[in-house]
Design an enzyme around this catalytic site. Structure first.
Site, mmCIF file in Angstrom:
data_model
loop_
_atom_site.group_PDB
_atom_site.id
_atom_site.type_symbol
_atom_site.label_atom_id
_atom_site.label_comp_id
_atom_site.label_asym_id
_atom_site.label_seq_id
_atom_site.Cartn_x
_atom_site.Cartn_y
_atom_site.Cartn_z
ATOM 1 N N LYS A 87 39.410 45.290 30.032
ATOM 2 C CA LYS A 87 38.949 44.648 31.270
ATOM 3 C C LYS A 87 39.892 45.000 32.412
ATOM 4 O O LYS A 87 41.092 44.724 32.346
ATOM 5 C CB LYS A 87 38.903 43.127 31.098
HETATM 6 C C1 E4P Z 1 34.220 37.115 31.866
HETATM 7 O O1 E4P Z 1 34.473 38.093 31.183
HETATM 8 C C2 E4P Z 1 35.194 36.056 32.179
HETATM 9 O O2 E4P Z 1 36.031 35.866 31.072
HETATM 10 C C3 E4P Z 1 34.562 34.714 32.454
HETATM 11 O O3 E4P Z 1 33.167 34.745 32.369
HETATM 12 C C4 E4P Z 1 35.136 33.985 33.614
HETATM 13 O O4 E4P Z 1 34.456 32.790 33.820
HETATM 14 P P1 E4P Z 1 35.017 31.566 34.693
HETATM 15 O O5 E4P Z 1 34.625 31.776 36.096
HETATM 16 O O6 E4P Z 1 34.329 30.366 34.098
HETATM 17 O O7 E4P Z 1 36.512 31.562 34.499
#
Ligand code: E4P
Length: 219
Positions: A87
């Protein structure tokens, strides 16, 4: 639309995987920290355990802010497990890192995407998947789901193969809307996976079938 679990909690991943509906897992530094993971070594150990449970892409996020740091972390993460998606955030430095890592055959989940333009840049740089964060857009008074529909439409128009991974999902309606908008994948917290399965009419129907069956069986 495939479903990934958005968690670093091993028990949740085991429970979700048992249902046979999970095709991958996404983690991030906040999710890791919530599980008490605070070092690269403990993150690596957790990710290895997750990859033994789920036979699909496991997203692992870099924490460096500069391209060279992200590239070094990405190369390291790529060796942790058989199917990593690294990521990388949608930043100037991130796009440089995405282009280097993708040219080396490393799969990238372009995270923290909040615009079509960021999704276009990531696709050109070689992102395997792009993650628009719909809940966080809702949080600032925008319609997050519109971004999914817009990216899907532009990618289709230009025959772009990068997958659209709906992220930051806060409730079950987000999931339905992401599927309707054409997202290839939605990554969801375990709590939402459970809620997706639930319906009061299913519960009352099951209870009535059982009661009717027992009435006759006992008469
Ligand atoms: C995606 O890969 C992220 O880990 C995640 O969806 C972030 O979500 P949040 O906005 O609830 O932290």
């Amino acid at each position: 639309m495939q479903l990934f679990l958005d968690t670093a909690n091993i028990q949740e991943i085991r429970d979700g995987a048992r249902l046979g509906v999970i095709s991958g897992v996404t983690t991030n530094p906040s999710l890791a920290s919530a599980e008490g993971i605070g070092s690269t070594e403990s993150y690596k150990a957790a990710v290895r355990e997750i990859s033994l449970i789920v036979d699909g892409p496991i997203s692992v996020e870099v924490v460096s802010l500069d391209a060279q740091g992200m590239i070094a972390e990405g190369r390291d993460i790529a060796g942790w497990i058989p199917n990593p998606w690294v990521k990388i955030p949608s930043t100037i430095e991130g796009f440089e890192a995405i282009s280097v890592l993708s040219s080396e055959g490393i799969k990238v989940n372009q995270t923290l995407c909040f615009s079509v333009n960021q999704a276009l840049l990531g696709a050109q740089a070689g992102s395997t998947a792009v993650s628009p964060f719909i809940g966080r857009l809702d949080d600032i008074g925008l319609q997050g789901i519109d971004l999914i529909a817009d990216i899907v439409s532009v990618y289709r128009q230009h025959d772009i193969k990068t997958k659209v991974l709906a992220a930051s999902i806060r409730h079950t309606l987000h999931c339905t809307l992401a599927a309707q908008a054409g997202a290839h994948i939605a990554t969801i917290p375990y709590k939402i996976l459970v809620q997706m399965a639930q319906h009061p009419l299913t519960d009352s129907g099951v209870a009535r079938f059982k009661a009717d069956w027992e009435k006759t069986a006992n008469s």
